[in-house]
Design a protein around this motif. Structure first.
Motif, mmCIF file in Angstrom:
data_model
loop_
_atom_site.group_PDB
_atom_site.id
_atom_site.type_symbol
_atom_site.label_atom_id
_atom_site.label_comp_id
_atom_site.label_asym_id
_atom_site.label_seq_id
_atom_site.Cartn_x
_atom_site.Cartn_y
_atom_site.Cartn_z
ATOM 1 N N ALA A 78 14.231 -53.344 2.965
ATOM 2 C CA ALA A 78 13.743 -54.692 2.641
ATOM 3 C C ALA A 78 12.554 -55.066 3.515
ATOM 4 O O ALA A 78 11.553 -55.624 3.039
ATOM 5 C CB ALA A 78 14.872 -55.704 2.801
ATOM 6 N N LEU A 79 12.661 -54.754 4.815
ATOM 7 C CA LEU A 79 11.554 -55.105 5.719
ATOM 8 C C LEU A 79 10.312 -54.281 5.416
ATOM 9 O O LEU A 79 9.182 -54.801 5.456
ATOM 10 C CB LEU A 79 11.981 -54.911 7.177
ATOM 11 N N LEU A 80 10.488 -52.985 5.110
ATOM 12 C CA LEU A 80 9.346 -52.147 4.795
ATOM 13 C C LEU A 80 8.649 -52.642 3.533
ATOM 14 O O LEU A 80 7.413 -52.659 3.448
ATOM 15 C CB LEU A 80 9.795 -50.694 4.633
ATOM 16 N N GLU A 81 9.427 -53.059 2.565
ATOM 17 C CA GLU A 81 8.829 -53.595 1.345
ATOM 18 C C GLU A 81 8.012 -54.845 1.651
ATOM 19 O O GLU A 81 6.900 -55.029 1.123
ATOM 20 C CB GLU A 81 9.925 -53.913 0.329
ATOM 21 N N ARG A 82 8.542 -55.727 2.515
ATOM 22 C CA ARG A 82 7.794 -56.922 2.909
ATOM 23 C C ARG A 82 6.482 -56.554 3.584
ATOM 24 O O ARG A 82 5.432 -57.156 3.321
ATOM 25 C CB ARG A 82 8.639 -57.762 3.880
ATOM 26 N N VAL A 83 6.532 -55.568 4.461
ATOM 27 C CA VAL A 83 5.321 -55.156 5.183
ATOM 28 C C VAL A 83 4.273 -54.633 4.198
ATOM 29 O O VAL A 83 3.088 -55.001 4.261
ATOM 30 C CB VAL A 83 5.660 -54.092 6.242
ATOM 31 N N LEU A 84 4.681 -53.754 3.298
ATOM 32 C CA LEU A 84 3.725 -53.179 2.345
ATOM 33 C C LEU A 84 3.126 -54.262 1.446
ATOM 34 O O LEU A 84 1.925 -54.250 1.150
ATOM 35 C CB LEU A 84 4.415 -52.102 1.512
ATOM 36 N N LEU A 111 -0.033 -65.632 8.799
ATOM 37 C CA LEU A 111 1.146 -64.981 9.357
ATOM 38 C C LEU A 111 1.357 -63.581 8.826
ATOM 39 O O LEU A 111 2.162 -62.837 9.366
ATOM 40 C CB LEU A 111 2.396 -65.813 9.048
ATOM 41 N N GLY A 112 0.682 -63.205 7.745
ATOM 42 C CA GLY A 112 0.974 -61.945 7.077
ATOM 43 C C GLY A 112 0.870 -60.746 7.991
ATOM 44 O O GLY A 112 1.811 -59.955 8.120
ATOM 45 N N LEU A 113 -0.291 -60.572 8.652
ATOM 46 C CA LEU A 113 -0.481 -59.404 9.506
ATOM 47 C C LEU A 113 0.370 -59.489 10.765
ATOM 48 O O LEU A 113 0.900 -58.470 11.233
ATOM 49 C CB LEU A 113 -1.957 -59.255 9.859
ATOM 50 N N SER A 161 3.771 -58.572 9.738
ATOM 51 C CA SER A 161 3.835 -57.151 9.386
ATOM 52 C C SER A 161 3.934 -56.294 10.638
ATOM 53 O O SER A 161 4.737 -55.351 10.699
ATOM 54 C CB SER A 161 2.594 -56.763 8.577
ATOM 55 N N ARG A 162 3.108 -56.599 11.664
ATOM 56 C CA ARG A 162 3.202 -55.806 12.890
ATOM 57 C C ARG A 162 4.556 -56.016 13.559
ATOM 58 O O ARG A 162 5.174 -55.054 14.051
ATOM 59 C CB ARG A 162 2.069 -56.175 13.848
#
Length: 847
Positions: free
Chosen positions: A735-741, A806-808, A811-812
């Protein structure tokens, strides 16, 4: 012969370093010099590119790393061409992986070794010594740096200067960056305050370089006179109580001229046995450094000469001395340091400063122990008392054979032996007793204390004088030996203390433990007077008036009166030692330890205050940014959704099906934006609080990437994916990886041109998998790579529909929570590439 290096130094990008380099190169070509362009970065600036027309350009070397092509300086081609001058831009540049050297300045060194002159450029923010200062001023870390020594070794350093206002105008006119980057640059890095500070740093650095050149010129030409190119005030310190007054007075003199230097110097006797107070010197050194000055120590027996040699060596213009502490009687026999210094000062102005210690006399050193050991003194007295009668009895048997001069020599030898064994007083006693025995038993008339022959009287007087002189010399030598040993021990202790500080062991408890071990004490305690306790004359014995700051060893002292030795550091701090009484010499060294303990306490408290202030500052910064976000970025989609719903609810308007569908889409899009925004805010709060749940598990990229692309909605058509099914599974939270991508791809689509799709690729590198999100947008300057990951930052983005930034940052944070990394990289040909690196799943682990 090694080539010559010329460097154009600028305060910031865009001041015209490359332009000045090319302009000078064209003039050199006009004079017939063989000039080639090794590497010049024009950054698309038309006027700079125009200067390259007609010049010979060495083709760049091509390097390929991880499927990406880079171009770098071709060092071998430049050396093979062997021009007279090579132009090589950006001295601090880091070479691409695979190059022979890591840094471009190392390539330039090779070209210089080949006998080719090089002209290069560098900005002040890339110099290693000011890198942290620049980051503090601008908030932008500089990853590409060059050692100061490389630039200092340059044969010529030329400052390319421009006022902040002029540089901002040049930036606004599009002469530095592309138009889409101008607003962000003006609002961030290129603020007037930042540019002014960077300009001052550049001017000061070049001024230091000029000072070095001037000193070298004066040394090469043997110029000893002072050139008043810059005010330098030297204050002479003895460690006495008047030193604080002298330092403050000298600081006021230096402050009258902007840019003046303050230097303090202490002259140590060449024999190393000077009686300066180490604690006083340590305190005065701290005072000098707190006032922005520097402390120096020189060795010399002739104090006026040593002071003036130092002052002339640093090209000082003024010298500050304290008025003599000696009384009038002492001044009759010697003019003193002040008068001698004034007489020899020449062009240096000497200030004689009065103080409270004038004519108070030098403080007598504490009475020291006997120079010789008790055993040697006892042996000397035994030899004097028993040896003289025994020698008299022996020589009396040969009175007719041995002459009086020979008898005097025998007594003199015995007296010298007594001096060597027991020192001055046994030798003086032996000399007087020996002279009386010689007079009574061996000098005519025998048996009487009279001397008939004047020569015999002269011989006896010389005997006594020689005995006294020898015994005095032996006593002085013994004292000097003891003092030298003590000075060596003190020096070793102070060296240990200095090493303790330099190694970073400034923790207060560690310092007190070192103090206790050094002096063999049972406990050492740092006491502080309680703020609520009124200072009274008898509070030294009141435990309620003091509190223990730190202690080492056994039972601590709760007030100064309970200690065997206490050192008053200032009005509130006392170092209390228990175990034994310390003599004056030990106490002087203990005062140095006490002064360092006070410094360590201040450092600890400053660190604690900084640690307490940091979370508050971060929380305040986050709160301010969040309020700003709520005040605008949350309100905008709310207003859009409300307007759409109100329009649909209006009864006086007959909406068509198309209009109604468009309003519903607007409302849905605004509410979706609100949903994503609130989710990002909540996740960022969880990240910062450390309560975000992360469940890494093996997962295949070919499963996650399609779902992430679908989540983009209408933007999915602007993403092209190239994910191999042969890639290993990675360890990540799905779920977190999908949010990051989704965040990375949405950000890339926002900035990439409509006709240039965003590329999503993945590749394996050892035990890691790299996912690259490549866009062809305007990109960001290298100095802003780290700042884009700060919450509520939108570099160069000031529209009303871009979110709170907030996106980047999120993501980090999510990536690091999963054990990965997220870093930006310039896309070759323009744009930005986000590189998401995650570990591969351990072998044998399945879903």
């Amino acid at each position: 012969m090694r080539g010559r290096l010329r460097v154009y130094l600028g305060a910031a990008p865009g001041v015209g370093k490359t332009y000045a380099m090319l302009d000078e190169a064209r003039r050199a070509c006009g004079r017939g010099r063989d000039v080639v362009v090794g590497l010049v970065e024009t950054h698309g600036r038309p006027r700079t590119e125009a200067l390259l027309e007609g010049m010979e350009i060495i083709p760049r070397r091509t390097l390929v790393h991880r499927g990406v092509t880079f171009t770098e300086l071709d060092v071998e081609a430049v050396i093979g061409r062997r021009p007279a001058v090579a132009l090589i831009d950006e001295l601090a540049h880091s070479n691409a992986p695979g190059a022979e050297h890591v840094k471009r300045w190392q390539d330039i060194d090779d070209i210089l070794d080949a006998g080719i002159d090089v002209v290069s450029t560098v900005n002040i923010q890339h110099l290693e010594s000011v890198n942290d200062v620049v980051e503090e001023i601008t908030g932008v870390p500089q990853r590409e740096t060059v050692p100061d020594e490389v630039v200092r070794r340059a044969d010529q350093v030329e400052l390319v200067d421009m006022s902040p206002e002029a540089l901002r105008r040049r930036l606004a006119h599009g002469n530095v960056y592309a138009p889409e980057k101008v607003d962000a640059a003006l609002a961030n890095y290129f603020r007037v305050g930042n540019l002014t500070a960077l300009r001052e740093l550049a001017l000061l650095w070049v001024a230091g370089k000029v000072d070095e050149q001037l000193d070298r010129y004066r040394a090469d030409h043997g110029i000893a006179t002072t050139w008043e190119t810059r005010e330098r005030v030297v204050v002479a310190l003895t460690g006495g109580p008047e030193g604080d007054t002298l330092v403050r007075r000298a600081a006021r003199i230096a402050a009258r001229t902007k840019g003046a230097d303050l230097l303090a110097v202490h002259v140590t006797s060449a024999d190393g046995l000077a009686g300066a107070d180490p604690a006083g010197l340590a305190r005065q050194r701290a005072l000098v450094e707190s006032l922005g000055g520097t402390y120096h120590q020189v060795v010399g027996d002739d104090i006026p000469r040593a002071l003036l040699d130092f002052a002339r060596g640093v090209n000082a213009t003024q010298l500050v001395l304290g008025a003599s502490r000696r009384g009038r009687f002492a001044q009759l026999f010697s003019r003193g340091v002040g008068v001698e210094t004034i007489a020899r000062s020449g062009s240096i102005d000497v200030h004689m400063i009065t103080h409270d210690e004038v004519r108070m006399g030098r403080r007598r050193p504490a009475r020291t122990r006997a120079a010789l050991t008790r055993k040697r003194r006892v042996a000397g007295w035994v030899l004097a008392v028993a040896g003289m009668p025994l020698l008299t009895a022996v020589l009396a048997q040969f009175r007719e054979v041995v002459s009086l001069p020979s008898e005097i020599l025998f007594f003199l030898c015995l007296t010298v032996g007594v001096a060597l064994a027991g020192g001055m007083w046994p030798a003086i006693t032996a000399a007087i007793g020996g002279s009386m025995l010689l007079n009574w038993f061996f000098t005519p008339p025998v048996g009487r204390f009279t001397i008939n022959d004047p020569e015999n009287l002269f011989a006896l007087i010389v005997f006594v004088l020689v005995a006294a002189a020898v015994s005095t010399i032996v006593d002085i030598a013994a004292r000097r030996t003891r003092e030298a040993a003590r000075a060596g021990a003190d020096a070793e202790l102070l060296s240990t203390l200095a090493g303790h500080v330099l190694r970073g062991e400034a923790a207060l408890t560690s310092l007190l433990e070192r103090t206790r071990e050094t002096f063999g004490l049972t406990s050492v305690t740092l006491l502080e007077r309680r703020p609520e306790a009124a200072r009274a004359a008898d509070d030294q014995s009141d435990p309620d008036a003091w509190r223990i700051v730190a202690t080492s060893g056994g039972t601590p002292s709760t007030c100064p009166a309970q200690s065997d030795t206490d050192v008053q550091i200032d009005d509130t701090l006392v170092l209390a030692a228990r175990g034994r009484l310390l003599d004056a010499a030990d106490r002087a060294v203990l005062e140095a330890f006490a002064a360092e303990a006070a410094v360590a306490l201040r450092q600890e408290r400053l660190q604690q205050e900084a640690a307490r202030a940091q979370p508050l500052a971060e929380a305040d910064k986050m709160r301010t940014a969040l309020l700003a976000a709520v005040s605008h970025d949350l309100r905008t989609p709310l207003a859009s959704a409300k307007a759409a719903v109100e329009s649909l609810a209006a009864t006086g308007v007959d909406w068509s099906d198309h209009d109604r569908a468009e309003l519903l889409d607007t409302a849905a899009e605004s509410l979706d934006k609100l949903n994503r925004l609130v989710a990002n805010l909540l996740d960022m709060s969880r990240l910062q609080a450390g309560v975000l749940g992360v469940t890494p598990q093996p997962i295949a990229l070919e499963e996650i990437v399609p779902r992430a692309v679908d989540d983009l909605g209408p933007l999915r058509d602007r993403v092209e994916g190239d994910i191999s099914v042969e890639l290993p599974e990675i360890a990540a939270d799905p779920a977190l990886l999908e949010r990051v991508l989704v965040n990375l791809m949405a950000n890339a689509v926002r900035y990439s041109p409509p006709d240039r799709p965003v590329l999503l690729t993945a590749s394996r590198h050892g035990e890691q998998v790299e996912i690259r999100v490549v866009d062809r947008g305007p990109g960001i300057p290298p100095e802003a790579h780290d700042r884009v990951f700060q919450p509520f930052q939108r570099l160069g983005d000031r529209d009303n529909h871009s979110g709170v930034g907030l996106g980047l940052a999120l993501s980090r944070g999510l990536t690091e929570a999963m054990g990965g990394t997220l870093v930006p990289e310039d896309t070759p040909g323009g744009g930005l590439t986000m590189i998401l690196t995650l570990p591969t799943a351990p072998r044998g682990v399945t879903r």
